[in-house]
Design an enzyme around this catalytic site. Structure first.
Site, PDB file in Angstrom:
ATOM      1  N   PRO A  11       0.796  -1.236   0.000  1.00  0.00           N
ATOM      2  CG  PRO A  11       0.045  -0.939   2.208  1.00  0.00           C
ATOM      3  CD  PRO A  11       0.707  -1.941   1.296  1.00  0.00           C
ATOM      4  NE  ARG A  12       5.691   1.075   3.625  1.00  0.00           N
ATOM      5  CZ  ARG A  12       6.956   1.036   3.213  1.00  0.00           C
ATOM      6  NH1 ARG A  12       7.588   2.158   2.916  1.00  0.00           N
ATOM      7  NH2 ARG A  12       7.578  -0.118   3.080  1.00  0.00           N
ATOM      8  CG  MET A  15       1.302   1.332  -9.453  1.00  0.00           C
ATOM      9  SD  MET A  15      -0.171   1.563 -10.481  1.00  0.00           S
ATOM     10  CE  MET A  15      -0.798  -0.116 -10.545  1.00  0.00           C
ATOM     11  CE  LYS A  38      11.435  -0.360   4.977  1.00  0.00           C
ATOM     12  NZ  LYS A  38      11.998   0.886   4.369  1.00  0.00           N
ATOM     13  CB  ALA A 125      -2.423  -7.008 -15.311  1.00  0.00           C
ATOM     14  CG  HIS A 155       8.774   2.015 -17.142  1.00  0.00           C
ATOM     15  ND1 HIS A 155       8.896   1.419 -18.375  1.00  0.00           N
ATOM     16  CD2 HIS A 155       7.512   1.729 -16.712  1.00  0.00           C
ATOM     17  CE1 HIS A 155       7.760   0.793 -18.677  1.00  0.00           C
ATOM     18  NE2 HIS A 155       6.908   0.972 -17.682  1.00  0.00           N
ATOM     19  CE  LYS A 159       9.192  -1.695 -15.426  1.00  0.00           C
ATOM     20  NZ  LYS A 159       8.235  -2.345 -14.502  1.00  0.00           N
ATOM     21  N   GLY A 165       7.553  -5.547 -18.154  1.00  0.00           N
ATOM     22  CA  GLY A 165       6.631  -6.619 -18.495  1.00  0.00           C
ATOM     23  C   GLY A 165       5.774  -6.268 -19.693  1.00  0.00           C
TER      24      GLY A 165
END
EC number: 1.17.1.8
Length: 266
Positions: A11-12, A15, A38, A125, A155, A159, A165
């Protein structure tokens, strides 16, 4: 639509942050837990810039799955962690939507077999942006008429994997409509190693990593007296959320693994 209980791993990240906001504004999504090594023991609301959600954060997925009932795991971590998470999810019979990349053909084959055996829906994906999926489809169509093609993917400099991908998936689709051919002069010599990029069946892939970029790719087709360029640009992570939402809703009705968003859109 029936409520879908979701766990977000990662969640951090940028995205992940967008995905949490997606959970908050989508009525039929219920963020029941998050996984972050963490911040185990904290809540989503404890993280900087996050909405005021009391969703618990677990330090590892194994503990989370022992204590939380969920419908879908949304993994937005790193390639190595993502591989571990999807393997555990499939073994546990938990549907998963995986946004990390870097899976080998053998790893995908094994996961596909296990997901089929367990009859558990799984979506991997390489890119959640609908525009990027269309770029790949258009490139696949063009390859039937243009045999000479190179891919440039760009990018942000954080990354971890190269090529992306999306680039790998694009080349896979192009190869379905293109005879094997070595692009460039047969006697060309690289004066500096890697100058021509990665080579996949004669298709060269070039990876750019710079601050200020998000996710961009252009596929260049060359022919006699002409050139066709198919390009997609994501200017922020919000561009990926329509694909994330579609994937979470779709995986609820799957009993096998699907690789690539292009396989779930009409």
């Amino acid at each position: 639509m029936k409520e879908i209980k979701v766990i977000i791993a990662g969640p951090r990240g940028r995205m992940g942050h967008e995905a949490v906001l997606l959970m908050e504004r989508t009525e039929h999504f219920n963020l029941v837990a998050a996984v972050d090594y963490k911040h185990g023991g904290e809540k989503i609301s404890d993280l900087p810039g996050m909405p005021a959600l009391d969703t618990p954060i677990y330090g590892d997925l194994h503990t989370c799955l022992e204590e939380v009932e969920a419908d879908v795991l949304l993994d937005l971590t790193t390639p190595e962690v993502g591989k571990q998470h999807v393997t555990l999810a499939v073994e546990r019979g938990l549907r998963s939507v995986i946004g990390t990349t870097g899976f080998t053909e053998e790893e995908l084959k094994q996961l596909t077999e296990t997901a089929k055996e367990k009859a558990v829906g799984t979506i991997i994906a390489p890119n959640f942006a609908i525009g990027a999926v269309l770029m790949m489809k258009f490139s696949q169509m063009a390859a039937k008429y243009f045999q000479d093609v190179e891919v440039i993917e760009l990018h942000h400099d954080q990354k971890l994997d190269a090529p992306s991908g999306t680039a790998v998936k694009t080349v896979e689709l192009i190869r379905q409509n293109r005879e094997s051919k070595q692009q460039g002069h047969p006697n060309e010599v690289e004066q500096l190693e890697g100058a021509r990029g990665a080579n996949v069946d004669g298709i060269h892939i070039h990876s750019v990593r710079l601050p200020g970029l998000i996710a961009h790719q252009e596929v260049m087709f060359g022919g006699d007296g002409q050139m066709l360029t198919v390009r997609h640009d994501s200017f922020n992570r919000a561009s990926f959320m329509s694909g994330v939402k579609l994937s979470i809703e779709t995986v609820m009705n799957l009993d096998h693994l699907v690789y690539g968003l292009e396989n779930i859109i009409d």
